[in-house]
Each structure stands twice: as structure tokens, then as C-alpha cells.
Motif scaffolding. Structure first.
Motif, mmCIF file in Angstrom:
data_model
loop_
_atom_site.group_PDB
_atom_site.id
_atom_site.type_symbol
_atom_site.label_atom_id
_atom_site.label_comp_id
_atom_site.label_asym_id
_atom_site.label_seq_id
_atom_site.Cartn_x
_atom_site.Cartn_y
_atom_site.Cartn_z
ATOM 1 N N THR A 21 0.901 -1.469 -0.185
ATOM 2 C CA THR A 21 -0.052 -0.044 -0.396
ATOM 3 C C THR A 21 0.339 0.970 -0.321
ATOM 4 O OG1 THR A 21 -2.099 -0.830 1.023
ATOM 5 C CG2 THR A 21 -1.903 1.536 0.909
ATOM 6 N N ALA A 22 1.720 1.233 0.820
ATOM 7 C CA ALA A 22 2.892 2.119 1.342
ATOM 8 C C ALA A 22 3.796 2.563 -0.231
ATOM 9 C CB ALA A 22 3.595 2.386 1.963
ATOM 10 N N THR A 23 3.653 1.434 -0.915
ATOM 11 C CA THR A 23 4.249 1.461 -2.103
ATOM 12 C C THR A 23 3.799 2.458 -3.439
ATOM 13 O OG1 THR A 23 5.509 -0.438 -2.102
ATOM 14 C CG2 THR A 23 5.438 -0.119 -4.814
ATOM 15 N N GLY A 24 2.645 2.035 -3.098
ATOM 16 C CA GLY A 24 1.071 2.778 -3.920
ATOM 17 C C GLY A 24 1.066 4.057 -3.547
ATOM 18 N N PHE A 25 0.722 4.120 -3.210
ATOM 19 C CA PHE A 25 0.851 6.089 -2.081
ATOM 20 C C PHE A 25 2.215 6.492 -2.639
ATOM 21 C CE2 PHE A 25 1.430 9.812 0.861
ATOM 22 C CZ PHE A 25 0.579 9.877 0.723
ATOM 23 N N ALA A 26 3.697 6.131 -2.303
ATOM 24 C CA ALA A 26 4.406 7.067 -2.957
ATOM 25 C C ALA A 26 4.364 6.890 -4.567
ATOM 26 C CB ALA A 26 5.877 5.673 -2.533
ATOM 27 N N THR A 27 4.381 6.429 -4.535
ATOM 28 C CA THR A 27 3.701 6.330 -6.503
ATOM 29 C C THR A 27 3.461 7.761 -6.939
ATOM 30 O OG1 THR A 27 4.334 3.726 -6.831
ATOM 31 C CG2 THR A 27 4.034 5.020 -8.528
ATOM 32 N N ALA A 28 2.466 7.192 -6.560
ATOM 33 C CA ALA A 28 1.347 8.408 -6.458
ATOM 34 C C ALA A 28 1.672 9.852 -6.087
ATOM 35 C CB ALA A 28 -0.480 8.158 -6.095
ATOM 36 N N ALA A 29 2.717 9.914 -5.149
ATOM 37 C CA ALA A 29 3.063 11.546 -5.226
ATOM 38 C C ALA A 29 4.325 11.592 -5.713
ATOM 39 C CB ALA A 29 3.622 11.499 -3.190
ATOM 40 N N LEU A 30 5.413 10.799 -5.823
ATOM 41 C CA LEU A 30 6.492 10.820 -6.884
ATOM 42 C C LEU A 30 6.136 11.057 -7.879
ATOM 43 C CD1 LEU A 30 8.845 8.867 -4.626
ATOM 44 C CD2 LEU A 30 8.477 11.050 -4.432
ATOM 45 N N LEU A 31 5.528 9.886 -8.508
ATOM 46 C CA LEU A 31 4.936 10.380 -10.461
ATOM 47 C C LEU A 31 3.638 10.423 -10.351
ATOM 48 C CD1 LEU A 31 6.491 6.311 -11.148
ATOM 49 C CD2 LEU A 31 8.044 9.329 -11.754
ATOM 50 N N PRO A 32 2.744 11.434 -10.337
ATOM 51 C CA PRO A 32 1.151 11.633 -9.659
ATOM 52 C C PRO A 32 1.202 11.863 -11.853
ATOM 53 C CG PRO A 32 2.691 13.667 -9.800
ATOM 54 C CD PRO A 32 3.349 12.596 -9.482
ATOM 55 N N GLY A 33 1.822 11.899 -12.494
ATOM 56 C CA GLY A 33 0.866 11.163 -13.878
ATOM 57 C C GLY A 33 1.092 10.228 -13.790
ATOM 58 N N GLU A 34 2.228 9.510 -13.964
ATOM 59 C CA GLU A 34 2.290 7.996 -14.307
ATOM 60 C C GLU A 34 1.495 7.315 -13.582
ATOM 61 O OE1 GLU A 34 4.925 10.132 -13.751
ATOM 62 O OE2 GLU A 34 5.942 10.027 -15.547
ATOM 63 N N ALA A 35 1.532 7.971 -12.503
ATOM 64 C CA ALA A 35 -0.237 6.881 -11.453
ATOM 65 C C ALA A 35 -0.884 6.964 -11.613
ATOM 66 C CB ALA A 35 0.224 7.877 -10.487
ATOM 67 N N ARG A 36 -1.651 8.074 -12.310
ATOM 68 C CA ARG A 36 -2.884 7.953 -13.625
ATOM 69 C C ARG A 36 -3.611 7.403 -14.078
ATOM 70 N NH1 ARG A 36 -2.547 13.473 -12.747
ATOM 71 N NH2 ARG A 36 -1.549 14.135 -14.123
ATOM 72 N N THR A 37 -2.167 6.908 -15.190
ATOM 73 C CA THR A 37 -1.930 6.385 -16.403
ATOM 74 C C THR A 37 -2.043 4.653 -16.180
ATOM 75 O OG1 THR A 37 -0.995 7.454 -17.501
ATOM 76 C CG2 THR A 37 -0.652 5.737 -18.565
ATOM 77 N N MET A 38 -1.206 4.432 -13.940
ATOM 78 C CA MET A 38 -1.077 3.239 -14.070
ATOM 79 C C MET A 38 -2.675 2.614 -13.383
ATOM 80 S SD MET A 38 2.093 3.309 -12.326
ATOM 81 C CE MET A 38 3.974 3.501 -13.060
ATOM 82 N N ARG A 39 -3.234 3.749 -12.467
ATOM 83 C CA ARG A 39 -4.216 3.107 -11.905
ATOM 84 C C ARG A 39 -5.740 3.224 -13.405
ATOM 85 N NH1 ARG A 39 -6.410 8.041 -7.550
ATOM 86 N NH2 ARG A 39 -8.283 6.611 -7.698
ATOM 87 N N ALA A 40 -5.168 4.424 -14.411
ATOM 88 C CA ALA A 40 -6.592 3.747 -15.475
ATOM 89 C C ALA A 40 -5.690 2.619 -16.272
ATOM 90 C CB ALA A 40 -6.032 5.112 -16.891
ATOM 91 N N GLY A 41 -4.816 1.788 -16.116
ATOM 92 C CA GLY A 41 -4.113 0.271 -16.431
ATOM 93 C C GLY A 41 -4.880 -0.659 -15.865
ATOM 94 N N LEU A 42 -4.758 -0.323 -14.812
ATOM 95 C CA LEU A 42 -4.601 -1.659 -13.356
ATOM 96 C C LEU A 42 -6.452 -2.104 -13.085
ATOM 97 C CD1 LEU A 42 -2.267 -0.378 -11.238
ATOM 98 C CD2 LEU A 42 -2.294 -2.787 -12.717
ATOM 99 N N THR A 43 -7.347 -0.855 -12.710
ATOM 100 C CA THR A 43 -8.930 -0.638 -12.506
ATOM 101 C C THR A 43 -9.194 -1.669 -13.626
ATOM 102 O OG1 THR A 43 -8.438 1.164 -11.508
ATOM 103 C CG2 THR A 43 -10.715 0.197 -12.671
ATOM 104 N N PRO A 44 -9.460 -1.656 -14.864
ATOM 105 C CA PRO A 44 -10.051 -3.112 -15.349
ATOM 106 C C PRO A 44 -10.182 -4.302 -15.547
ATOM 107 C CG PRO A 44 -8.710 -1.418 -16.305
ATOM 108 C CD PRO A 44 -8.815 -0.836 -15.560
ATOM 109 N N VAL A 45 -8.482 -4.467 -15.364
ATOM 110 C CA VAL A 45 -7.991 -5.278 -15.714
ATOM 111 C C VAL A 45 -8.010 -5.845 -14.820
ATOM 112 C CG1 VAL A 45 -5.420 -6.443 -15.265
ATOM 113 C CG2 VAL A 45 -5.625 -4.502 -16.854
ATOM 114 N N ILE A 46 -7.805 -5.861 -13.161
ATOM 115 C CA ILE A 46 -7.893 -6.250 -11.338
ATOM 116 C C ILE A 46 -9.071 -6.621 -11.905
ATOM 117 C CG2 ILE A 46 -8.014 -5.699 -9.770
ATOM 118 C CD1 ILE A 46 -6.282 -4.077 -9.569
#
Length: 327
Positions: free
Chosen positions: A15-40
Motif C-alpha cells: 500500500t505504501a508503495t502505491g501511495f509513494a508512486t502516486a506522490a512521486l509520479l502523479p502523471g504516471e500513477a494516473r495512467t497506471m490506475r486507469a490501466g490496472l482498474t479494468p485488469v483487476i
């Protein structure tokens, strides 16, 4: 106790890794969330539920754990209804949303890894998912529909021909929403696993092993996604809702676990790891689905959003305390 601490460590690190990713890479994190959500949602979570339920003793789940989950949710929802309706004098819509936020747990995202790594059994989380998907969510959606129906919004005398037509459309929309809440990929995967468990059918290894691999990928992705979702959230934007948020969070993290302990211990005679699993599931944070459902019905969802956020942070120390007390 070592296993419980290890389980929480695994959950916390991812969970902390995900939080840190969103904090350090906000633009990439939004792309990751958009891709991970439908896969999950469409692939890994249904595969995980199919595998878990196929290995679960359905007799124990339906005979013990699911009734406890239903009773516990009813107690928590009733507590919030009394707080909101009697003490805070809130309306039906706000009370209904708060009651759901106080009793609907994040079993899919957080419950699965905690049950598997900290409790060592999938039975408690499977029971909660069955109770919520098949009973609790449809009931609350019906209440939401009642609270927002045209006659309540427009007042007496609104039942004109146009109003009747609108009411019929509203009813059809509600039915579709209820069906969608039940007929989703996770429910389908759960149903498939239940059929395998009940019939004892063995899936060929060439199919079973890929299913297991997909299911195993679901938990780390869920926790990463959950951590990303926590970044940037700001509670208490509406000061008038502070009593609702605090009350709902306290009910979620104290009253609901206490009710689960009492019902499980004295109603069903559980103890040890079985009782721990039931109480831990009740102490999980509020599911994001509450905000989605209430927003879809144009319900006042701000309090639900804040309860989700605060309970997500406070549930970990609450569950750790529960583990210390019950071990």
C-alpha cells in the motif's frame, strides 16, 4: 502472532508503495490506475475469487460466516441510523448513505490480502463478499431508490402522468443498477468457484494453473491501486458533516467489530483464528463502492467519501489492536 504481523507488513509495504508512486509520479500513477482498474476488475479478481471459493468449505461459509456478516452489517447500519436520524436529525437520503458507509466493508481490495496473509483462511472474506454482493448492496440500492424517488423530491401532489412516467423510468433504472451490482465479474467468478466446490469437479491443470497465476497477481495490484487512491485525498471539506463522518467512522471501526465479536463468540461459539477472522473482516475500511453507488443515485455522498478515506487509514491500527487482543 508472527503470521499476523507478517501479513500486515506485506499489506502495508505494498500500500505504501502505491501511495509513494502516486506522490512521486502523479502523471504516471494516473495512467497506471486507469490501466490496472479494468485488469483487476475483469480478469484477476474474478480469477482469484474462483480459485478461493473452489477451495472453500461452502457449508461453513453459508452456515456460519455469512449469517454473522449479515447480522454484523445490520447492527452497524442500525447504529448509524439512530445516530443520524435521532441525534443529528438528518434526512432519509443522508442517513441511508451513512448507514451503508458504516457497514459496507472493503472486502475485495483489503479483505482478501489480510484474510490470506494475516488470518490464513479465505472463508471469512468469501462470506462477507457473498453477503454484500447478494444481499446488502441490493437492499441499500433499493433504499437509495426509495429515498430519491420523484414523489419524495417533488412533495405531495406530484403524481401526474409525467411523474408516473418518471417513476417508472426511475424504477427501471434502479432494477438495472441492482442487477449490475450482483451480475459483475467478481460475482460470476464467485459463482463459478461455488459450483466447483459444490460438485467437486477438478479443472484440468492446463487451465487451473493459469487461473491460479492470474489470481495471485490480483492481490499485489489491488494493494498498489489502493495505495495510489489514498494520495491527494482531503477529508472534512464540509464542516457541517463532521459529526456524520466521525460517527460513521467510529461505528465502522469500533461498533461493527464489537458486534462481530459478540455475535461470533456468543451466537456461534467461535474462538481462536475463526473468531479473529470474523472480527478483522468487520474492522476493514469502508468500500469505495459506497461512494460510487450513492453518487449514481445523486445521494449526498460527501460524508461517505470522508468515511472511506479516514477508515482506510485508521483500519490498519484498529485491526492490529484487534489481533493483539484476540491472540
Amino acid at each position: 502472532m508472527t503470521g499476523v504481523l507478517l501479513g500486515f507488513g506485506v499489506v502495508a509495504v505494498l500500500t505504501a508503495t502505491g501511495f509513494a508512486t502516486a506522490a512521486l509520479l502523479p502523471g504516471e500513477a494516473r495512467t497506471m490506475r486507469a490501466g490496472l482498474t479494468p485488469v483487476i476488475y475483469y480478469i484477476t479478481n474474478p480469477a482469484l475469487m474462483l480459485v478461493l471459493v473452489a477451495r472453500t468449505d461452502l457449508g461453513a461459509v453459508l452456515g456460519i460466516y455469512t449469517p454473522i456478516a449479515l447480522a454484523t452489517a445490520a447492527v452497524a447500519g442500525a447504529f448509524f441510523a439512530l445516530l443520524s436520524g435521532v441525534l443529528l436529525r438528518r434526512g432519509a437520503a443522508r442517513t441511508a448513505v451513512g448507514a451503508m458507509a458504516s457497514s459496507y466493508v472493503n472486502a475485495g481490495n483489503i479483505g482478501l490480502p489480510i484474510a490470506l496473509y494475516a488470518v490464513g483462511s479465505a472463508a471469512p472474506v468469501v462470506s462477507v463478499l457473498l453477503a454484500q454482493l447478494l444481499v446488502i448492496a441490493p437492499l441499500y440500492l433499493l433504499v437509495f431508490s426509495w429515498a430519491t424517488r420523484p414523489s419524495r423530491r417533488s412533495g405531495p401532489g406530484a403524481a401526474t402522468a409525467t411523474g408516473t412516467s418518471a417513476s417508472e423510468r426511475e424504477g427501471a433504472s434502479t432494477l438495472r443498477t441492482v442487477v449490475r451490482s450482483v451480475a459483475n465479474p467478481v460475482t460470476i467468478g464467485t459463482a463459478g468457484g461455488a459450483m466447483l466446490s459444490a460438485t467437486g469437479v477438478q479443472v484440468p491443470e492446463v487451465l487451473w494453473i493459469p487461473l491460479e497465476m492470474l489470481g495471485e497477481a490480483s492481490i499485489p495490484m489491488l494493494l498498489l491501486l489502493f495505495g495510489m487512491s489514498l494520495h491527494g485525498q482531503r477529508p472534512f471539506r464540509n464542516r457541517a458533516l463532521v459529526p456524520d463522518v466521525i460517527g460513521g467512522t467510529l461505528i465502522k471501526l469500533t461498533v461493527m467489530p464489537a458486534a462481530a465479536w459478540g455475535i461470533g463468540r456468543f451466537g456461534f461459539g467461535l474462538d481462536g483464528t475463526e473468531l479473529l477472522g470474523v472480527v478483522v473482516m468487520a474492522a476493514l475500511p469502508t468500500a469505495q463502492n459506497v461512494f460510487l453507488f450513492s453518487s449514481q443515485f445523486r445521494m449526498p455522498a460527501n460524508a461517505a467519501r470522508d468515511i472511506i478515506f479516514i477508515s482506510s487509514f485508521l483500519s490498519f491500527p484498529a485491526i492490529l489492536l484487534i489481533s493483539l487482543l484476540l491472540h
